[in-house]
Design an enzyme around this catalytic site. Structure first.
Site, PDB file in Angstrom:
ATOM      1  N   SER A   1      91.114  24.701  66.939  1.00  0.00           N
ATOM      2  CA  SER A   1      91.809  25.790  67.794  1.00  0.00           C
ATOM      3  C   SER A   1      92.531  25.220  69.009  1.00  0.00           C
ATOM      4  O   SER A   1      92.056  24.065  69.660  1.00  0.00           O
ATOM      5  CB  SER A   1      91.275  26.972  68.208  1.00  0.00           C
TER       6      SER A   1
ATOM      7  N   TYR B   1      83.724  30.860  71.952  1.00  0.00           N
ATOM      8  CA  TYR B   1      84.612  30.250  71.059  1.00  0.00           C
ATOM      9  C   TYR B   1      85.288  28.950  71.426  1.00  0.00           C
ATOM     10  O   TYR B   1      85.139  27.746  70.792  1.00  0.00           O
ATOM     11  CB  TYR B   1      85.668  31.368  70.861  1.00  0.00           C
TER      12      TYR B   1
ATOM     13  N   THR C   1      96.116  36.585  61.706  1.00  0.00           N
ATOM     14  CA  THR C   1      94.740  36.781  60.748  1.00  0.00           C
ATOM     15  C   THR C   1      94.156  38.291  61.414  1.00  0.00           C
ATOM     16  O   THR C   1      94.376  38.681  62.462  1.00  0.00           O
ATOM     17  CB  THR C   1      93.936  35.730  60.636  1.00  0.00           C
TER      18      THR C   1
ATOM     19  N   LYS D   1      84.526  24.972  69.682  1.00  0.00           N
ATOM     20  CA  LYS D   1      85.753  24.367  69.294  1.00  0.00           C
ATOM     21  C   LYS D   1      85.843  22.845  70.095  1.00  0.00           C
ATOM     22  O   LYS D   1      86.134  21.840  69.571  1.00  0.00           O
ATOM     23  CB  LYS D   1      87.064  25.043  69.320  1.00  0.00           C
TER      24      LYS D   1
END
Length: 199
Positions: free
Chosen positions: A22, A35, A72, A39
């Site tokens: 990401s 998050y 998404t 990553k």
């Protein structure tokens, strides 16, 4: 799991790891600490793996793809401060690339055996801003207007919290002096002193 596949690739002297990371694997943003950390870990692991494969002259390649905003359900399914689904779409993701378009561009990157690629819109410029103008980038990031989903998940007025969790006057005073709290307050309509959770 990666080690098992790696052993197979090394024995055959051929293989290609394709890692979907990401943009926040390259920089951090508000309310994405966990998050972003996961990553960043992917980048550290697979960058090191690539270097080892190149050192040993093995034909095992690594491509790390960093998507920007893709349309998404990721924000809809994200967990809020109480561990429950937010259930609200992030405007940035909702208006991002269609998954099919992302897939087509990713395939091109894989076929070219690129080490790393950023796929998205203008948000991909953040990688370069962070690298060459880190102070400017940090200032703009903390002052950005976050999505409604972020604000619902991470900001709650004091009156909606149990008495035991409300900030003391000293904490409230510190929050009022916090640039991050002031930025959040300006964008959410809340008094910075009423923001309970800043992470």
């Amino acid at each position: 799991f990666p080690v098992t596949i790696l052993t197979f690739f090394m024995k055959r002297n051929i293989g290609h790891f394709v890692v979907i990371s990401s943009l926040v694997g390259k920089f951090g943003t508000p309310f994405r600490s966990g998050y972003s950390a996961s990553k960043h870990a992917l980048h550290g692991y697979f960058d090191s793996l690539r270097a080892e494969m190149m050192r040993d002259n093995l034909n095992v390649n690594v491509t790390i793809i960093c998507p920007g905003f893709v349309s998404t359900n990721i924000s809809f399914n994200a967990l809020g401060s109480e561990g429950k689904n937010i259930g609200s779409y992030d405007d940035a993701n909702a208006n991002g690339l269609k998954p099919e378009e992302f897939a087509e561009r990713a395939i091109e990157v894989i076929n070219k055996n690129e080490f790393e690629a950023y796929i998205g819109g203008k948000e991909t410029l953040g990688v370069h801003l962070k690298r060459f103008f880190p102070n400017f980038f940090a200032t703009k990031t903390q002052a950005a207007r976050w999505s409604r989903a972020d604000r619902i998940a991470d900001l709650q007025p004091v009156e909606h919290q149990p008495e035991s969790t409300r900030p003391t006057s000293a904490v409230a005073s510190r929050l009022r002096r916090s640039p991050q709290a002031c930025a959040i307050g300006a964008n959410s309509g809340l008094d910075p002193a009423q923001i309970v959770r800043l992470s």
